[in-house]
Design a protein around this motif. Structure first.
Motif, PDB file in Angstrom:
ATOM      1  N   LEU A 120       0.844  -1.191   0.000  1.00 13.53           N
ATOM      2  CA  LEU A 120       0.000   0.000   0.000  1.00 13.53           C
ATOM      3  C   LEU A 120       0.882   1.244   0.000  1.00 13.53           C
ATOM      4  CD1 LEU A 120      -2.565  -0.967   2.776  1.00 13.53           C
ATOM      5  CD2 LEU A 120      -3.011  -0.893   0.326  1.00 13.53           C
ATOM      6  N   ILE A 121       0.331   2.308  -0.528  1.00 12.56           N
ATOM      7  CA  ILE A 121       1.002   3.601  -0.464  1.00 12.56           C
ATOM      8  C   ILE A 121       0.224   4.451   0.523  1.00 12.56           C
ATOM      9  CG2 ILE A 121       1.678   5.651  -1.772  1.00 12.56           C
ATOM     10  CD1 ILE A 121       3.139   3.094  -2.533  1.00 12.56           C
ATOM     11  N   PHE A 122       0.900   4.985   1.506  1.00 13.20           N
ATOM     12  CA  PHE A 122       0.225   5.727   2.547  1.00 13.20           C
ATOM     13  C   PHE A 122       0.223   7.219   2.267  1.00 13.20           C
ATOM     14  CE2 PHE A 122       1.539   1.746   4.320  1.00 13.20           C
ATOM     15  CZ  PHE A 122       0.402   1.340   4.988  1.00 13.20           C
ATOM     16  N   LYS A 123      -0.786   7.892   2.803  1.00 13.22           N
ATOM     17  CA  LYS A 123      -0.969   9.314   2.536  1.00 13.22           C
ATOM     18  C   LYS A 123       0.173  10.180   3.058  1.00 13.22           C
ATOM     19  CE  LYS A 123      -3.857   9.780   6.579  1.00 13.22           C
ATOM     20  NZ  LYS A 123      -5.185   9.969   7.097  1.00 13.22           N
ATOM     21  N   GLU A 124       0.963   9.675   3.992  1.00 17.80           N
ATOM     22  CA  GLU A 124       2.073  10.460   4.535  1.00 17.80           C
ATOM     23  C   GLU A 124       3.049  10.902   3.443  1.00 17.80           C
ATOM     24  OE1 GLU A 124       0.166   8.606   7.802  1.00 17.80           O
ATOM     25  OE2 GLU A 124       1.026   7.616   6.084  1.00 17.80           O
ATOM     26  N   ILE A 125       3.146  10.118   2.404  1.00 18.23           N
ATOM     27  CA  ILE A 125       4.091  10.429   1.333  1.00 18.23           C
ATOM     28  C   ILE A 125       3.693  11.725   0.613  1.00 18.23           C
ATOM     29  CG2 ILE A 125       3.102   9.170  -0.622  1.00 18.23           C
ATOM     30  CD1 ILE A 125       6.669   8.685   0.439  1.00 18.23           C
ATOM     31  N   ILE A 126       2.400  12.071   0.648  1.00 14.99           N
ATOM     32  CA  ILE A 126       1.913  13.288  -0.017  1.00 14.99           C
ATOM     33  C   ILE A 126       2.517  14.538   0.604  1.00 14.99           C
ATOM     34  CG2 ILE A 126      -0.158  14.683  -0.445  1.00 14.99           C
ATOM     35  CD1 ILE A 126      -1.695  12.040  -0.667  1.00 14.99           C
ATOM     36  N   SER A 127       2.810  14.493   1.886  1.00 13.40           N
ATOM     37  CA  SER A 127       3.328  15.675   2.576  1.00 13.40           C
ATOM     38  C   SER A 127       4.783  15.982   2.246  1.00 13.40           C
ATOM     39  CB  SER A 127       3.162  15.510   4.088  1.00 13.40           C
ATOM     40  OG  SER A 127       3.981  14.457   4.550  1.00 13.40           O
ATOM     41  N   LEU A 128       5.453  15.105   1.523  1.00  5.52           N
ATOM     42  CA  LEU A 128       6.864  15.311   1.181  1.00  5.52           C
ATOM     43  C   LEU A 128       6.955  16.184  -0.067  1.00  5.52           C
ATOM     44  CD1 LEU A 128       8.109  11.678   1.824  1.00  5.52           C
ATOM     45  CD2 LEU A 128       8.170  13.627   3.392  1.00  5.52           C
ATOM     46  N   LYS A 129       6.953  17.472   0.125  1.00  9.80           N
ATOM     47  CA  LYS A 129       6.842  18.440  -0.970  1.00  9.80           C
ATOM     48  C   LYS A 129       8.058  18.498  -1.888  1.00  9.80           C
ATOM     49  CE  LYS A 129       2.836  19.696   0.434  1.00  9.80           C
ATOM     50  NZ  LYS A 129       1.682  19.091  -0.155  1.00  9.80           N
ATOM     51  N   ASN A 130       9.231  18.106  -1.412  1.00 12.55           N
ATOM     52  CA  ASN A 130      10.435  18.152  -2.242  1.00 12.55           C
ATOM     53  C   ASN A 130      10.705  16.852  -2.995  1.00 12.55           C
ATOM     54  OD1 ASN A 130      11.175  20.801  -1.506  1.00 12.55           O
ATOM     55  ND2 ASN A 130      11.978  20.040   0.420  1.00 12.55           N
ATOM     56  N   LEU A 131       9.896  15.849  -2.713  1.00 15.06           N
ATOM     57  CA  LEU A 131      10.111  14.541  -3.323  1.00 15.06           C
ATOM     58  C   LEU A 131       9.841  14.603  -4.822  1.00 15.06           C
ATOM     59  CD1 LEU A 131      10.790  11.569  -2.725  1.00 15.06           C
ATOM     60  CD2 LEU A 131       8.337  11.184  -2.459  1.00 15.06           C
ATOM     61  N   LYS A 132      10.854  14.212  -5.595  1.00 17.84           N
ATOM     62  CA  LYS A 132      10.690  14.205  -7.045  1.00 17.84           C
ATOM     63  C   LYS A 132      10.573  12.773  -7.549  1.00 17.84           C
ATOM     64  CE  LYS A 132      12.750  18.716  -7.373  1.00 17.84           C
ATOM     65  NZ  LYS A 132      12.957  18.970  -5.983  1.00 17.84           N
TER      66      LYS A 132
END
Length: 100
Positions: free
Chosen positions: A59-71
């Motif tokens: 699963l992909i968790f919503k926490e990853i959305i908050s990583l604004k610099n992630l390319k």
């Protein structure tokens, strides 16, 4: 520390000690046994690249959305159960290239 290479170490989960890596920008944790992202992963505000290829993420968790610099977020060869969740993640994080 900006770069951390931990591939092929049979890691099951990210330890809380990762919270001390405030300046981490590149994380390669591929070819391990990670099956989820802990809630505290959103604390990596400087992270630019994460490689989770050949892990056990289902699963992909919503926490990853908050990583604004992630390319790039590399999820290749994971048993991600819901392709739709990845598609939703892509639309929520247009700055991030997601490979799965």
């Amino acid at each position: 520390m900006k770069y951390l290479e931990l591939q092929e170490n049979a890691i099951i989960k990210l330890p809380k000690s990762f919270l001390k890596l405030k300046y981490l920008e590149f994380l390669n944790i591929s070819n391990n046994k990670i099956d989820n992202l802990p809630a505290y992963s959103r604390q990596f505000e400087n992270i630019e690249s994460i490689n989770f290829s050949n892990d056990k993420l289902s699963l992909i968790f919503k926490e990853i959305i908050s990583l604004k610099n992630l390319k790039p977020l590399i999820l290749i060869a994971n048993p991600i159960a819901k392709k739709k969740s990845v598609e939703n993640l892509k639309s929520s994080t247009p700055q991030t290239q997601i490979y799965f």
